[in-house]
Structures are given as structure tokens and as C-alpha cells.
Design a protein around this motif. Structure first.
Motif, PDB file in Angstrom:
ATOM      1  N   GLY A 311       0.800  -1.224   0.000  1.00 40.57           N
ATOM      2  CA  GLY A 311       0.000   0.000   0.000  1.00 40.57           C
ATOM      3  C   GLY A 311       0.829   1.269   0.000  1.00 40.57           C
ATOM      4  N   GLY A 312       1.927   1.264   0.761  1.00 42.11           N
ATOM      5  CA  GLY A 312       2.775   2.451   0.856  1.00 42.11           C
ATOM      6  C   GLY A 312       3.356   2.851  -0.484  1.00 42.11           C
ATOM      7  N   MET A 316       2.895   6.353  -2.688  1.00 38.66           N
ATOM      8  CA  MET A 316       4.033   7.114  -3.215  1.00 38.66           C
ATOM      9  C   MET A 316       3.941   7.273  -4.734  1.00 38.66           C
ATOM     10  SD  MET A 316       7.036   5.323  -0.950  1.00 38.66           S
ATOM     11  CE  MET A 316       8.380   6.041  -1.890  1.00 38.66           C
ATOM     12  N   THR A 317       3.555   6.200  -5.414  1.00 38.23           N
ATOM     13  CA  THR A 317       3.449   6.259  -6.872  1.00 38.23           C
ATOM     14  C   THR A 317       2.316   7.179  -7.295  1.00 38.23           C
ATOM     15  OG1 THR A 317       4.284   3.987  -6.978  1.00 38.23           O
ATOM     16  CG2 THR A 317       3.258   4.860  -8.964  1.00 38.23           C
ATOM     17  N   MET A 353      -4.762  -0.147  -7.252  1.00 37.53           N
ATOM     18  CA  MET A 353      -5.277  -1.444  -6.838  1.00 37.53           C
ATOM     19  C   MET A 353      -4.283  -2.123  -5.908  1.00 37.53           C
ATOM     20  SD  MET A 353      -7.759  -3.534  -7.068  1.00 37.53           S
ATOM     21  CE  MET A 353      -7.506  -4.397  -5.530  1.00 37.53           C
ATOM     22  N   ASP A 354      -4.620  -2.133  -4.610  1.00 34.48           N
ATOM     23  CA  ASP A 354      -3.772  -2.790  -3.614  1.00 34.48           C
ATOM     24  C   ASP A 354      -4.198  -4.247  -3.488  1.00 34.48           C
ATOM     25  OD1 ASP A 354      -2.214  -3.600  -1.528  1.00 34.48           O
ATOM     26  OD2 ASP A 354      -2.903  -2.073  -0.111  1.00 34.48           O
ATOM     27  N   LEU A 355      -3.327  -5.148  -3.949  1.00 31.40           N
ATOM     28  CA  LEU A 355      -3.630  -6.576  -3.902  1.00 31.40           C
ATOM     29  C   LEU A 355      -3.379  -7.181  -2.529  1.00 31.40           C
ATOM     30  CD1 LEU A 355      -2.126  -7.699  -7.335  1.00 31.40           C
ATOM     31  CD2 LEU A 355      -4.458  -6.981  -6.815  1.00 31.40           C
ATOM     32  N   ILE A 356      -2.951  -6.356  -1.599  1.00 28.82           N
ATOM     33  CA  ILE A 356      -2.724  -6.729  -0.191  1.00 28.82           C
ATOM     34  C   ILE A 356      -1.447  -7.579  -0.050  1.00 28.82           C
ATOM     35  CG2 ILE A 356      -3.800  -7.564   1.931  1.00 28.82           C
ATOM     36  CD1 ILE A 356      -6.483  -7.245   0.645  1.00 28.82           C
ATOM     37  N   GLY A 357      -0.897  -7.595   1.128  1.00 30.23           N
ATOM     38  CA  GLY A 357       0.423  -8.170   1.374  1.00 30.23           C
ATOM     39  C   GLY A 357       0.589  -9.635   1.087  1.00 30.23           C
ATOM     40  N   ASP A 358      -0.527 -10.406   1.005  1.00 26.91           N
ATOM     41  CA  ASP A 358      -0.399 -11.841   0.711  1.00 26.91           C
ATOM     42  C   ASP A 358      -0.702 -12.143  -0.763  1.00 26.91           C
ATOM     43  OD1 ASP A 358      -3.095 -11.361   0.688  1.00 26.91           O
ATOM     44  OD2 ASP A 358      -3.638 -13.141   1.853  1.00 26.91           O
ATOM     45  N   ALA A 359      -0.544 -11.135  -1.598  1.00 29.69           N
ATOM     46  CA  ALA A 359      -0.844 -11.302  -3.030  1.00 29.69           C
ATOM     47  C   ALA A 359      -0.033 -12.436  -3.632  1.00 29.69           C
ATOM     48  CB  ALA A 359      -0.558 -10.001  -3.771  1.00 29.69           C
ATOM     49  N   ASP A 360      -0.690 -13.276  -4.400  1.00 29.84           N
ATOM     50  CA  ASP A 360       0.015 -14.348  -5.100  1.00 29.84           C
ATOM     51  C   ASP A 360       0.026 -14.061  -6.601  1.00 29.84           C
ATOM     52  OD1 ASP A 360      -2.552 -14.913  -5.926  1.00 29.84           O
ATOM     53  OD2 ASP A 360      -2.745 -16.752  -4.762  1.00 29.84           O
ATOM     54  N   THR A 361       0.644 -14.938  -7.347  1.00 28.39           N
ATOM     55  CA  THR A 361       0.807 -14.715  -8.784  1.00 28.39           C
ATOM     56  C   THR A 361      -0.540 -14.684  -9.502  1.00 28.39           C
ATOM     57  OG1 THR A 361       2.980 -15.773  -8.735  1.00 28.39           O
ATOM     58  CG2 THR A 361       1.914 -15.595 -10.873  1.00 28.39           C
ATOM     59  N   ASN A 362      -1.466 -15.529  -9.082  1.00 26.54           N
ATOM     60  CA  ASN A 362      -2.780 -15.558  -9.734  1.00 26.54           C
ATOM     61  C   ASN A 362      -3.534 -14.252  -9.519  1.00 26.54           C
ATOM     62  OD1 ASN A 362      -5.005 -16.955 -11.136  1.00 26.54           O
ATOM     63  ND2 ASN A 362      -6.040 -16.791  -9.147  1.00 26.54           N
ATOM     64  N   ARG A 363      -3.432 -13.693  -8.315  1.00 24.89           N
ATOM     65  CA  ARG A 363      -4.116 -12.429  -8.027  1.00 24.89           C
ATOM     66  C   ARG A 363      -3.562 -11.313  -8.931  1.00 24.89           C
ATOM     67  NH1 ARG A 363      -4.321 -10.933  -1.784  1.00 24.89           N
ATOM     68  NH2 ARG A 363      -5.177 -13.070  -1.735  1.00 24.89           N
ATOM     69  N   TYR A 364      -2.252 -11.310  -9.083  1.00 26.28           N
ATOM     70  CA  TYR A 364      -1.618 -10.343  -9.994  1.00 26.28           C
ATOM     71  C   TYR A 364      -2.086 -10.584 -11.431  1.00 26.28           C
ATOM     72  CZ  TYR A 364       1.894  -7.569  -7.470  1.00 26.28           C
ATOM     73  OH  TYR A 364       2.527  -6.645  -6.682  1.00 26.28           O
ATOM     74  N   ILE A 382       3.046  -1.573 -12.546  1.00 24.23           N
ATOM     75  CA  ILE A 382       2.947  -2.742 -11.666  1.00 24.23           C
ATOM     76  C   ILE A 382       4.062  -2.648 -10.630  1.00 24.23           C
ATOM     77  CG2 ILE A 382       2.993  -5.261 -11.522  1.00 24.23           C
ATOM     78  CD1 ILE A 382       2.194  -5.277 -14.523  1.00 24.23           C
ATOM     79  N   ILE A 383       3.679  -2.592  -9.376  1.00 33.14           N
ATOM     80  CA  ILE A 383       4.653  -2.547  -8.290  1.00 33.14           C
ATOM     81  C   ILE A 383       4.803  -3.957  -7.728  1.00 33.14           C
ATOM     82  CG2 ILE A 383       5.241  -1.518  -6.054  1.00 33.14           C
ATOM     83  CD1 ILE A 383       3.290   0.794  -6.828  1.00 33.14           C
ATOM     84  N   LEU A 384       6.036  -4.442  -7.689  1.00 33.12           N
ATOM     85  CA  LEU A 384       6.299  -5.810  -7.238  1.00 33.12           C
ATOM     86  C   LEU A 384       7.193  -5.819  -6.000  1.00 33.12           C
ATOM     87  CD1 LEU A 384       7.153  -7.584 -10.638  1.00 33.12           C
ATOM     88  CD2 LEU A 384       5.001  -7.726  -9.378  1.00 33.12           C
ATOM     89  N   LEU A 385       6.684  -6.374  -4.911  1.00 31.11           N
ATOM     90  CA  LEU A 385       7.538  -6.741  -3.786  1.00 31.11           C
ATOM     91  C   LEU A 385       7.864  -8.211  -3.987  1.00 31.11           C
ATOM     92  CD1 LEU A 385       6.068  -4.120  -2.679  1.00 31.11           C
ATOM     93  CD2 LEU A 385       6.590  -5.032  -0.414  1.00 31.11           C
ATOM     94  N   LEU A 386       8.898  -8.449  -4.724  1.00 32.23           N
ATOM     95  CA  LEU A 386       9.227  -9.803  -5.170  1.00 32.23           C
ATOM     96  C   LEU A 386       9.624 -10.720  -4.028  1.00 32.23           C
ATOM     97  CD1 LEU A 386      11.238  -8.653  -8.304  1.00 32.23           C
ATOM     98  CD2 LEU A 386       9.131 -10.007  -8.376  1.00 32.23           C
ATOM     99  N   GLN A 387       9.953 -10.133  -2.891  1.00 29.48           N
ATOM    100  CA  GLN A 387      10.477 -10.925  -1.782  1.00 29.48           C
ATOM    101  C   GLN A 387       9.391 -11.661  -0.975  1.00 29.48           C
ATOM    102  OE1 GLN A 387      11.009  -7.736  -2.453  1.00 29.48           O
ATOM    103  NE2 GLN A 387      13.191  -7.254  -2.482  1.00 29.48           N
ATOM    104  N   ILE A 388       8.120 -11.274  -1.134  1.00 28.30           N
ATOM    105  CA  ILE A 388       7.093 -11.894  -0.285  1.00 28.30           C
ATOM    106  C   ILE A 388       6.910 -13.368  -0.674  1.00 28.30           C
ATOM    107  CG2 ILE A 388       5.895  -9.711   0.141  1.00 28.30           C
ATOM    108  CD1 ILE A 388       3.766 -10.559  -1.857  1.00 28.30           C
TER     109      ILE A 388
END
Length: 450
Positions: A311-312, A316-317, A353-364, A382-388
Motif C-alpha cells: 500500500g505504501g 508514493m506512486t 489497486m492494492d492486492l494486499i500483502g499476501d498477493a500471489d501470482t494468480n491475483r496479480y 505494476i509494483i512488485l515486492l518480489l520478496q514476499i
């Protein structure tokens, strides 16, 4: 300038068997680059270098020479050029420094060089330059050994640089950032071939989609304006102008012997000519990366969608994009309905669109597919937190595939260390522009509206 960038034969004058000498490095780089033409090492000191026969002078070579690279001491370089003129070599790249940039005798030396070249058929790039690097002509006159610099793969971005040091850095950084290059040229003191000539060539070069220029001093201001103006009708021109301050102007004069001139006049002229001015070298590459992929699009980016799993970063974006006058409209009803099928019941479907912190590949994937088809949206960040842990590596394949299928610009914001970098590099190799921060992504995207 076909024989300069795509010579069938090249002479290295000042070739050496000493690994510490530029004449060794340049000759080896040309050989290792798999140059297909004839190579003539020129040196009276050796019978052969790397098993290739040496000649005392270009005048001792019976065959035609298209391009000569001059890397001799400055006290004999003019004599060497006189030999090139006599041989009627079309192009000479003078790596040698010690001309007007040092003042005094250097100024006299450069005036003498001009007299030698006057009314001749030999065109010169330099002196005091690093020459050219061409991924298609397979010519590399850069005097850094392979283990000290990474060269970029073949692409469609070409670079013109007055400074050799800046040019070498741009080449190395381009390779590091997975930005592929068509051609590079450094013109140094600009005694003959300079920014105007090189820009004319690259404007009509089918291998070049985007042109980057690093300029310090200008001696043909009106002509540069006219050539930039005509070139920007064909392809984007991105310029970084050094020597903006009074002290910067003085530094430019001592660097290449060229006067930097008024920055305000330059800025106004280039803006009128349709060039895009970068305010940093990072920004220059950011603009190039997005223009290489989407510079051909005629439609302005007015309405943007942001997809994020943090979300943060979405906030910012949104701030960064809003400053550029780009809107974040509501999604169409059918888009919302599709996305809702993969979201938790408590989630809100908005733009961003905030996919929330537990977003998986299908949700994206569902969100990306749905938003691409939304008529309210011109482009997607598309903002990716790839580390989750919930996000699998195949997200990069999904984004790359969609990028290939749609005409709408897709850009990514992502950052991180080893794991993330592998995935980021994969996206870049697939032609997806990736930026490390919201502000840099917004700046790059906005240049499509230039």
C-alpha cells in the motif's frame, strides 16, 4: 559515415604488444569483438602482433583502408594523420590527446592538424576521444580491457558523447542495467566530425530507435538545433547538457577545449526542437528505456492504473504520477467484477489497486489481464515486492507475456538484492522497463507525453 561505423578494413596506428599500452588494448578489443574485416596493426617496432603482420606505416599497406585508429604520442600524431591523408583513408579516429584541451602548444598542434586535413578526403573524429563502439559493425576502439568494463548487447539505443570518460561510464552502466546499445561514438575536441554529423547519421540509421547525447561545448549551435528538430520528427533525442554553471563552463573548456555557452539559450532551443532534456545520467537511461519500447506510440498517457502488493508504494506512486498531470480513473464495472473474484471479501477494488500483502501470482495475473482490457486505462504501473513468500517467480513470465500482447505501456517498479535482481534482470531482458522507485517511474512515463 558507413565506413566509420561499418568498415571493411581498419588500421590501428600505434599498435603495441605491451598490454599496458592503449595500442595493445584497442587492437585486442577489435580482434576479440570478432571484427570480420581486415585488420592492419601499424608500428615500425614489431613484425607482427597477435600473429597479424605489422606495417611500419599506412603507406606500406597496399590494400584500401576504410578507417584508421590513431593512438600514437601527440608529438608524432599529426605526421601520422598526414600519412592517412596521403593514403586517402576516408576516416581517422584520433584517440591521442594533447591538443587544444591543454592550451599553449596544444592549440598550435590542433591548428596544424586542421591545415593537414583541409581539402583532403579524410574525415576525423577526435582528437582526445575514445572513438566508437558498434554492436552491428563489430568495431570497438574503447581502450579499456575486457575485464575492466562490461559491454552491452546489441539493441536499438545509440549514444553520442563529447566526453570519453562519461561515455565509458554510460557503456558500463548500460550493460549493468541490461540496456542494449546499437552504436556509441565519442567525438572529443570536435575538430571535424562532431555532434551534428553523428546525429545526422543516427537519425537515418535503421538500427537506432532512440538517441542519447552528452554534450559540453557547442560550436555549431544553429546547425545542431536544425538537426535535432528534424531528427525528433523521426525518433526521440535525449540530451544531457553539462557546463550549466559558470564554473562548469570553465571545466568544459579545459576538458575538450569547447566553450559551453549559455545554458538558458541551449535549454530553450532544444525544447523548441523537440528534444527531451535529462537532468541526470540515470534519468537519461530511464527515458531511453521507456522510449525504446513505447516511443512509437502516438497516444498520450492521460489515464493510468497502478497495481501493487504494498500500500505504501501505491501511495508514493500516486503522488509522483499526480505531479505529472496523469489521472488515476475508476475502473470499469466489469474490471472490478473480474478482480473481485480473486480478492479477499474485505478488500476494496480501487485505483491504485492494492492486492494486499499476501498477493500471489494468480491475483496479480487476473488483475493485470482485467485492467489491460479496461477502456478507461492507457497504461499500467505494476509494483512488485518480489520478496514476499506468496509471490512465485513466474510473475515475471506473466508480465512479459502481457507486455508482448498489448499496445498499452506496462512498466514495473521493483527493487531488491540478489533474488529480486535476477527477476528484475529477466524482465528487462524481455523488454519490460523496470524502475527502482516511484519517482523515477513517473518521470520516465511522463516523457511519453513529451
Amino acid at each position: 559515415m558507413k565506413e566509420l561505423f561499418n568498415p571493411k578494413s581498419i588500421a590501428v596506428i600505434g599498435a603495441s604488444a605491451n598490454p599496458q599500452k592503449f595500442g595493445y588494448v584497442i587492437l585486442k578489443n577489435i580482434i576479440d569483438f570478432d571484427f570480420k574485416g581486415k585488420i592492419y596493426p601499424i608500428s615500425p617496432r614489431y613484425k607482427d602482433i597477435f600473429g597479424i603482420k605489422c606495417f611500419p606505416s599506412v603507406l606500406d599497406v597496399k590494400d584500401k583502408i576504410d578507417t584508421a585508429v590513431v593512438v600514437t604520442p601527440f608529438d608524432i600524431s599529426n605526421k601520422v594523420i598526414a600519412g592517412c591523408v596521403k593514403k586517402k583513408i576516408p576516416y581517422a579516429i584520433i584517440i591521442t590527446a594533447g591538443y587544444k584541451e591543454i592550451g599553449g602548444d596544444g592549440i598550435k598542434r590542433e591548428e596544424e592538424l586542421k591545415k593537414i586535413l583541409k581539402n583532403s578526403k579524410t574525415r576525423v573524429i577526435g582528437p582526445n576521444c575514445i572513438g566508437i563502439f558498434d554492436n552491428y559493425g563489430k568495431i570497438d576502439t574503447l581502450f579499456l580491457p575486457k575485464y575492466k568494463i562490461t559491454k552491452p548487447n546489441a539493441g536499438s539505443i545509440s549514444i553520442i558523447s563529447q566526453s570519453g570518460a562519461v561515455g565509458l561510464s554510460l557503456i558500463d552502466v548500460a550493460a549493468c542495467r541490461k540496456i542494449n546499445i546499437a552504436r556509441f561514438a565519442s567525438f572529443g575536441n570536435n575538430i571535424d566530425i562532431g555532434a551534428v554529423d553523428l546525429l545526422k547519421y543516427m537519425a537515418d540509421d535503421p538500427k537506432t530507435k532512440v538517441i542519447l547525447m552528452y554534450i559540453e561545448g557547442i560550436d555549431k549551435g544553429r546547425e545542431l538545433y536544425e538537426v535535432v528538430k528534424s531528427t525528433t520528427k523521426k525518433k526521440p533525442v535525449i540530451i544531457y547538457k553539462a557546463g550549466k554553471s559558470d564554473k562548469g563552463k570553465n571545466a568544459a573548456a579545459s576538458h575538450t577545449g569547447n566553450l559551453a555557452g549559455s545554458y538558458k539559450i541551449f535549454h530553450s532551443a532544444m525544447k523548441q526542437a523537440g528534444a527531451i532534456e535529462a537532468m541526470s545520467l540515470d534519468q537519461m537511461f530511464d527515458f531511453a528505456m521507456i522510449l525504446e519500447q513505447y516511443g512509437h506510440l502516438k497516444k498520450k498517457i492521460n489515464n493510468l492504473a497502478i497495481i501493487t502488493d504494498g500500500g505504501g508504494f501505491g501511495v508514493m506512486t500516486t503522488d509522483s504520477i499526480s505531479k505529472k498531470g496523469i489521472e488515476l480513473p475508476d475502473f470499469e464495472k466489469k474490471t472490478i467484477e473480474k478482480i473481485r473474484t480473486v480478492m479477499p471479501p474485505y478488500a476494496t477494488i480501487n485505483n491504485p489497486m492494492d492486492l494486499i500483502g499476501d498477493a500471489d501470482t494468480n491475483r496479480y495475473a487476473v488483475s493485470i489481464y482485467s485492467i489491460i482490457e479496461d477502456k478507461n486505462i492507457d497504461a499500467i504501473i505494476i509494483i512488485l515486492l518480489l520478496q514476499i513468500s506468496s509471490l512465485s517467480p513466474d510473475i515475471v513470465d506473466i508480465i512479459a507475456n502481457e507486455k508482448r500482447k498489448t499496445k498499452k505501456p506496462i512498466i514495473v517498479i521493483a527493487m531488491g538484492d540478489k533474488y529480486a535482481k535476477v527477476l528484475i534482470d529477466t524482465l528487462k531482458e524481455e523488454g519490460v522497463p523496470v524502475f527502482p522507485s516511484p519517482s523515477r517511474a513517473a518521470n520516465a512515463l511522463s516523457c511519453l507525453n513529451h
